[in-house]
Write an enzyme that holds these catalytic residues in place. Structure first.
Site, short mmCIF file in Angstrom:
data_model
loop_
_atom_site.label_atom_id
_atom_site.label_comp_id
_atom_site.label_asym_id
_atom_site.label_seq_id
_atom_site.Cartn_x
_atom_site.Cartn_y
_atom_site.Cartn_z
N LYS A 155 -7.49 1.57 -2.95
CA LYS A 155 -7.25 1.19 -1.50
C LYS A 155 -7.39 2.37 -0.67
CE LYS A 155 -5.46 -1.15 2.07
NZ LYS A 155 -4.18 -1.98 2.13
N THR A 180 0.96 -0.89 -0.11
CA THR A 180 -0.24 0.12 0.14
C THR A 180 1.13 1.32 0.08
OG1 THR A 180 -1.83 -1.16 1.35
CG2 THR A 180 -1.86 1.30 1.24
N LYS A 214 0.07 5.23 8.44
CA LYS A 214 0.90 5.45 7.19
C LYS A 214 -0.35 5.47 5.96
CE LYS A 214 1.91 2.22 4.28
NZ LYS A 214 2.20 1.02 3.67
#
Lengths: 288, 288
Positions: free
Chosen positions: B171, B96, B239
């Site tokens: 995502k 990701t 993150k």
């Protein structure tokens, strides 16, 4: 069974209809007589000019009105339900109201030898029409046992959550969860569109994972379309969130996002969306 | 098929394992050699000392590492994957990361006659172990057609979302939606407990209605229990939300609740919850 139903709004009208269709003898009351007459015609019941008269012979009196003030007026007023109910009868209130008014009405009921249940519902107008509501009930177990089989005519799930007020508190939890959930959905879908993605495809893929929700599956298509003229109105959601925020001050729980989303709904009201569905949170992001 | 897998963390280790178990010839690389040796022993593959060497003969090189910097180092470094890959091979990045790094790597790949796919996953460690991940892919259709059947060994849903970066953007939408959803859930459950309700019963009843979600069904029990030592860590969520918030500045989408929830996660890090599951948002409300 002899029943009464007070308040024939978008929810009460079909709910009372399910009781009549199930063979119960239903007497209704509504503030505007026209609706009561229409209902009586459609379901072959009777209507009366006051809550007290409608409630007279009923074993259970159901009500579904607007807010705390309406609940007090319809239950406690000089020609209110309590003034007409026979000993041992039960008042079951389907209004989404405060836990305080529920506890107040239970005290009043007890003093008069009556039963009381707070029984707010979720599932919206569609759930009321299809008889697929979720009914969250607070009150004494004996009253619940009497009322539960009758509520099943419009409730797919009818659950006793605890003492008086517990139905309302459960409904509050539902609305608090919805506030964060719908805003998250709105921020995600708006981001998807601004990022140039096919938002419908994104919604379909995400619905397979840990961000899956009923709202994602059922509201993403209309949110992407910008269609809000249906569903659970922003005005009603603000009423409900107002109840949640007041109760949270009492039980000292922090609602940072529910409070923020309540303010977003205030902005939607300002731009004329008082009757828009709660999914209209995306409108603020798409057209700031 | 000759494959390579770079990065054997909690996700990569079992994902590479699924490829080997399916009969592919898998060569792995991992920064710490001990893990690569363990993997090689468990799955009878080979391991190499650098990404370039591991990638040498592979038709598809998969990678799953930490963040943008790791992606750049493993793909573009002097002994990185691109330095070893044979013409026509495809690099599929399951990390990701930002959409920018995906576009950058696609440009680099094109210049070298290679293919590139950004392919972040959702479903967590359990999904990786069970081979039930959702894989969101960005890139060219020809590369996708080659890689998709292979990804199916660990992906229950593998979908091409658009050009390079589209997997990462999808995502991001997922994480944005989760932020609001989990905070709503946390506020609701905390309110339920402070109101004296049976929060487990409340969760079960609400899951039947419009506030239903995967998170409500799967995380409410542990949230009520106050158990957070599992799942998707707060550090990783921060993150990801950092990537979302940076991208939102570029595409000009407002993320008021995702930004607020990111700050809540910062407070959880401060109280030592860096490895707690994302559902630990309720800890801030329960123990402010």
């Amino acid at each position: 069974m002899k029943l009464a139903f007070l308040g024939l709004g978008v929810m009460g009208y079909p709910m009372a209809g399910h009781l009549a269709k199930a063979g119960h003898d239903v007497t209704v009351y509504n503030r505007s007589t026209a609706k009561a007459e229409a209902w009586t015609k459609e379901y072959r019941g009777q209507h009366r000019a006051s809550p007290a008269e409608a409630a007279e012979d009923a074993a259970i009196v159901f009500m579904c009105v607007g807010n705390d003030d309406d609940v007090r007026a319809i239950a406690l007023g000089p020609r209110g339900a309590f003034a007409g109910m026979k000993p041992g009868a039960i008042l079951a209130d389907h209004t989404t109201a405060s836990a305080e008014v529920a506890r107040e009405l239970e005290r009043e009921a007890k003093g008069k030898g009556l039963g009381f249940l707070d029984a707010p519902v979720s599932g919206g107008q569609a759930g009321a029409v299809n008889g697929r509501l979720t009914v969250m009930v607070g009150g004494a177990e004996a009253s619940f046992r009497t009322a539960e089989p009758v509520m099943r005519h419009y409730g797919q799930a009818v659950t006793l959550m605890g003492p008086a007020g517990s139905g309302q508190l459960t409904k509050m939890v539902n609305q608090i969860m919805l506030a964060g959930l719908i805003e998250g959905l709105a921020e995600g879908l708006n981001f998807a569109m601004r990022a140039g993605l096919d938002a419908s495809q994104v919604a379909a893929v995400i619905a397979k994972g840990a961000a899956q929700s009923w709202q994602l599956e059922n509201r993403a298509p209309t949110m992407i379309e910008g269609k809000f003229d249906f569903g659970f109105a922003v005005d009603w959601m603000r009423k409900d969130l107002g109840i949640c925020l007041a109760e949270a001050r009492r039980n000292k729980s922090a609602l940072p996002v529910a409070a923020l989303v309540d303010q977003f709904y205030a902005r939607i009201q300002e731009r004329g969306g008082t009757r828009w569905d709660t999914s209209s949170l995306i409108h603020l992001l798409a057209k700031p």
